[in-house]
Design a protein around this motif. Structure first.
Motif, short mmCIF file in Angstrom:
data_model
loop_
_atom_site.label_atom_id
_atom_site.label_comp_id
_atom_site.label_asym_id
_atom_site.label_seq_id
_atom_site.Cartn_x
_atom_site.Cartn_y
_atom_site.Cartn_z
N VAL A 121 0.84 -1.20 0.00
CA VAL A 121 0.00 0.00 0.00
C VAL A 121 0.87 1.25 0.00
CG1 VAL A 121 -1.64 1.34 1.39
CG2 VAL A 121 -2.01 -1.11 1.05
N ALA A 122 1.96 1.23 0.77
CA ALA A 122 2.87 2.37 0.79
C ALA A 122 3.49 2.60 -0.60
CB ALA A 122 3.97 2.14 1.83
N HIS A 123 3.82 1.50 -1.29
CA HIS A 123 4.37 1.61 -2.65
C HIS A 123 3.34 2.21 -3.59
CE1 HIS A 123 6.88 -0.56 -5.99
NE2 HIS A 123 6.56 0.68 -6.32
N ALA A 124 2.08 1.75 -3.46
CA ALA A 124 1.02 2.28 -4.31
C ALA A 124 0.84 3.78 -4.07
CB ALA A 124 -0.30 1.55 -4.02
N TYR A 157 -7.19 5.30 -7.54
CA TYR A 157 -5.97 5.16 -8.33
C TYR A 157 -5.69 3.70 -8.65
CZ TYR A 157 -1.01 5.28 -9.56
OH TYR A 157 0.20 5.11 -10.21
N MET A 158 -5.82 2.82 -7.64
CA MET A 158 -5.53 1.41 -7.88
C MET A 158 -6.57 0.76 -8.80
SD MET A 158 -2.67 0.47 -6.84
CE MET A 158 -3.02 -1.21 -7.39
N ARG A 159 -7.83 1.18 -8.71
CA ARG A 159 -8.83 0.67 -9.64
C ARG A 159 -8.43 1.01 -11.07
NH1 ARG A 159 -12.93 2.09 -5.80
NH2 ARG A 159 -13.22 4.10 -6.83
N SER A 160 -7.94 2.22 -11.26
CA SER A 160 -7.52 2.65 -12.59
C SER A 160 -6.28 1.88 -13.05
CB SER A 160 -7.22 4.15 -12.58
OG SER A 160 -6.84 4.59 -13.86
N VAL A 161 -5.33 1.66 -12.13
CA VAL A 161 -4.12 0.91 -12.47
C VAL A 161 -4.47 -0.52 -12.89
CG1 VAL A 161 -2.05 -0.14 -11.46
CG2 VAL A 161 -2.54 2.27 -11.05
N LEU A 162 -5.33 -1.18 -12.11
CA LEU A 162 -5.71 -2.56 -12.42
C LEU A 162 -6.53 -2.63 -13.71
CD1 LEU A 162 -6.66 -3.74 -8.82
CD2 LEU A 162 -4.56 -4.25 -10.07
N ALA A 163 -7.41 -1.65 -13.90
CA ALA A 163 -8.22 -1.63 -15.12
C ALA A 163 -7.36 -1.46 -16.35
CB ALA A 163 -9.26 -0.52 -15.03
#
Length: 340
Positions: A156-159, A222-228
């Motif tokens: 999570v810190a990296h994200a 942000y992570m939803r966008s990265v995974l998408a």
């Protein structure tokens, strides 16, 4: 045979409780003495043991009688159920003992940093217990493994670092991180799509969880966008560019709807595995409505989409959608067409 007072004392109950059980027909004594006292034999005591066991499992008194009189109930089945519950409690106690031994070791060494880490771990254990049953927690690797929880804090810190540096979703760096995220999610959920969905719901709905995990709404988006974007990159190997762009627009507008719908479908699946209910058919309509909005209705494009899903393992990770959901939807659509 035991008189009511004797049985109450041996069982740790009150006489009033046994009288109540008698009055509602849950446990009636097999005999009465010449003076009218209730007398309980071996079978009565065995039934009382089963009643108390089922109460410990959380079953209401109004349901216990019906259960005990049903074909599926037996003294052996209830004892086995008790043993299973006890084994789980022992495992949980052993895990907690191991946690406390490690914590004691750190504290004895005067290591306050490690103490804060262990306290955070214990807070997270409480956090998971709000959203998972004890049986589920016993099968959730992330809950069972403190080292995995520490790895997720680092992840999570990296994200957060990627978001702060404005690393674009879809870039090589973001895609590599997305693969790492999905693979670790698969490992720490034991490959169970239902657990993925529960963890997603947990972090998206609970501000306390967001604070404890560091998964703020901004970081989640942000992570939803990265995974998408990782998935779009993979789909681009199979689908026309205009379809991928359509999927990108759909994701921006309907991502949250998929999570809510998948959660409702899993709940319905548990109650109606054959998908015969009106709710199951309505959920299937909603699912295929979203699916059509996402990829269109061209049979060739749909066939390529399904080929990509079968051929690319990464497309199946982290979605909360497993084979059982697809099978449930298939049954629901068959039932819908049969009704028509």
């Amino acid at each position: 045979m035991l008189k009511v007072g004797e049985l109450a004392a041996r069982a740790g109950l009150t006489v009033r409780t046994l009288h109540h059980y008698d009055s509602i027909g849950l446990l009636s004594p097999s005999a009465r003495s010449d003076a009218g006292y209730r007398l309980y034999d071996r079978d009565d005591v065995a039934r009382l043991q089963q009643i108390q066991a089922l109460r410990a499992f959380g079953m209401a008194l109004s349901d216990i009688g019906a259960y005990l009189d049903s074909p599926e109930a037996s003294p052996l089945a209830i004892v086995e159920r008790q043993l299973k519950a006890l084994d789980q409690q022992i495992a949980e106690a052993a895990q907690m003992r191991e946690q406390l031994l490690r914590l004691r070791s750190r504290l004895a060494a005067g290591d306050e940093t490690d103490m804060s880490i262990w306290l955070t771990t214990l807070e997270q254990m409480t956090m998971y217990e709000k959203y998972f049953t004890k049986e589920e927690l016993a099968r959730l690797p992330l809950y069972q493994n403190p080292a995995a929880q520490a790895e997720w804090r680092e992840l999570v810190a990296h994200a957060h670092g990627l978001m702060t540096k404005n690393v674009a979703p879809g870039s090589q760096e973001a895609n590599a991180f997305a693969v790492r995220w999905l693979e670790q999610l698969e490992r720490d959920t034991g490959g169970n799509p239902a657990f993925v969905l529960q963890l997603t719901a947990m972090t998206s709905q609970d501000p306390e969880v967001q604070q404890q995990t560091g998964m703020s709404p901004a970081l989640q988006a942000y992570m939803r966008s990265v995974l998408a974007e990782l998935r779009f990159t993979i789909h681009a190997r199979y689908l026309p560019a205009e379809t991928v762009e359509r999927m990108r627009r759909h994701e921006a507008a309907h991502a949250d709807e998929w999570i809510v719908l998948a959660t409702r479908i899993r709940a319905c699946l548990q109650l109606d595995p054959e998908a015969r209910s009106m709710e199951a058919r309505q959920l299937a309509r909603s699912w295929f409505g979203l699916f059509t909005d996402m990829v269109g209705d061209d049979p060739e494009v749909i066939a390529q989409f399904r080929l990509a899903t079968r051929s690319e393992p990464l497309l199946r990770l982290g979605t909360g959608i497993g084979d059982e959901v697809i099978e449930f939807l298939r049954k629901a659509m068959e039932n819908l067409h049969a009704q028509a």
